[in-house]
Design a protein around this motif. Sequence first.
Motif, PDB file in Angstrom:
ATOM      1  N   LEU B  88       0.883  -1.174   0.000  1.00 52.48           N
ATOM      2  CA  LEU B  88       0.000   0.000   0.000  1.00 52.48           C
ATOM      3  C   LEU B  88       0.917   1.219   0.000  1.00 52.48           C
ATOM      4  O   LEU B  88       1.771   1.350   0.879  1.00 52.48           O
ATOM      5  CB  LEU B  88      -0.892  -0.001   1.233  1.00 52.48           C
ATOM      6  N   TYR B  89       0.778   2.068  -0.982  1.00 55.09           N
ATOM      7  CA  TYR B  89       1.597   3.272  -1.073  1.00 55.09           C
ATOM      8  C   TYR B  89       0.756   4.466  -0.627  1.00 55.09           C
ATOM      9  O   TYR B  89      -0.288   4.763  -1.206  1.00 55.09           O
ATOM     10  CB  TYR B  89       2.137   3.456  -2.490  1.00 55.09           C
ATOM     11  N   LEU B  90       1.246   5.115   0.398  1.00 60.84           N
ATOM     12  CA  LEU B  90       0.528   6.232   0.998  1.00 60.84           C
ATOM     13  C   LEU B  90       1.265   7.524   0.751  1.00 60.84           C
ATOM     14  O   LEU B  90       2.494   7.567   0.834  1.00 60.84           O
ATOM     15  CB  LEU B  90       0.395   6.022   2.506  1.00 60.84           C
ATOM     16  N   CYS B  91       0.527   8.561   0.454  1.00 60.82           N
ATOM     17  CA  CYS B  91       1.165   9.865   0.408  1.00 60.82           C
ATOM     18  C   CYS B  91       0.551  10.741   1.501  1.00 60.82           C
ATOM     19  O   CYS B  91      -0.580  10.510   1.943  1.00 60.82           O
ATOM     20  CB  CYS B  91       1.064  10.532  -0.962  1.00 60.82           C
ATOM     21  N   ALA B  92       1.329  11.689   1.952  1.00 59.51           N
ATOM     22  CA  ALA B  92       0.901  12.596   3.011  1.00 59.51           C
ATOM     23  C   ALA B  92       1.264  14.011   2.621  1.00 59.51           C
ATOM     24  O   ALA B  92       2.334  14.244   2.049  1.00 59.51           O
ATOM     25  CB  ALA B  92       1.571  12.233   4.336  1.00 59.51           C
ATOM     26  N   SER B  93       0.391  14.935   2.908  1.00 56.18           N
ATOM     27  CA  SER B  93       0.713  16.325   2.604  1.00 56.18           C
ATOM     28  C   SER B  93       0.718  17.150   3.891  1.00 56.18           C
ATOM     29  O   SER B  93       0.053  16.819   4.877  1.00 56.18           O
ATOM     30  CB  SER B  93      -0.276  16.916   1.591  1.00 56.18           C
ATOM     31  N   SER B  94       1.512  18.197   3.862  1.00 49.92           N
ATOM     32  CA  SER B  94       1.534  19.126   4.982  1.00 49.92           C
ATOM     33  C   SER B  94       1.731  20.531   4.445  1.00 49.92           C
ATOM     34  O   SER B  94       2.146  20.724   3.300  1.00 49.92           O
ATOM     35  CB  SER B  94       2.621  18.763   6.006  1.00 49.92           C
ATOM     36  N   TRP B  95       1.493  21.489   5.333  1.00 50.99           N
ATOM     37  CA  TRP B  95       1.457  22.881   4.905  1.00 50.99           C
ATOM     38  C   TRP B  95       2.806  23.364   4.385  1.00 50.99           C
ATOM     39  O   TRP B  95       2.979  23.633   3.200  1.00 50.99           O
ATOM     40  CB  TRP B  95       0.992  23.745   6.082  1.00 50.99           C
TER      41      TRP B  95
END
Lengths: 112, 114
Positions: B88-95
Motif C-alpha cells: 500500500l503506497y501512501l502519500c501525506a501532505s503538509s502545509w
Amino acid sequence: GEDVEQSLFLSVREGDSSVINCTYTDSSSTYLYWYKQEPGAGLQLLTYIFSNMDMKQDQRLTVLLNKKDKHLSLRIADTQTGDSAIYFCAEERSTGRRALTFGSGTRLQVQP
Amino acid sequence: KAGVTQTPRYLIKTRGQQVTLSCSPISGHRSVSWYQQTPGQGLQFLFEYFSETQRNKGNFPGRFSGRQFSNSRSEMNVSTLELGDSALYLCASSWGGSHGDEQFFGPGTRLTVL
C-alpha cells in the motif's frame, strides 16, 4: 538509531478504557504522533505531542509522554466498537531528515 | 476542504513493468511525502517533495523515484517491478514541510505485482 516499538494486539470491552503503549529510542525525537488506520483506509491523525510536554488531552484521548523512559501512551476513554482499528505511533526528529518513523502498529479489538 | 487524494486506488502489474502513482495534496499544502506499507516491513518513508524539489529520501533503491509539479501534485514511479514491491503506497501532505507540521494521509494506492 531509530526504532519505535508497540505491542501487536489489545482487546478490551466496550465502555472500558484502552491504553496503547509505544517506546522509541531516538533521543532527538521532538514530535510524537498517534495515527489510526481502519481496514482498507489510509492513516488518520488522531493527536500529537511535543517532547516539551508531559500530557495532552483531547476529548476521549489522553497522551502521556515519559521522556526519561522514552515511553508514549495513548489512552482512549469509554472505548467504542468504532474505535476498533490499528493504532500507530510515530516519531519525527526536530532536525535532519524530515520523515516519520512508525511503530509496527497495535491492533485494538473492542468487544461489545 | 478536500483531503489528500490518490489515484488509482488499486493497481495490478506484472514483474518487470513500471508503474506511476499520483497524489493530490490538500489545497495550499506544499509538502508531499510518500510511504510504503507492507505486512513485513510496516510503514517506511520513501521520499519527500517540497516546492518541486526532493528534500529527503529514504533507503529505497533507485527504481523508486518521484516528482512534484508546480501545483504541488506529486507522482511516484517504480520501474522494473518486483514481487516485493506489492504494498500500500501512501502519500501525506503538509502545509510548509517544517518539522512538526501535521501530515495528512491519503487513502493509499494498493499495488499488486504478479
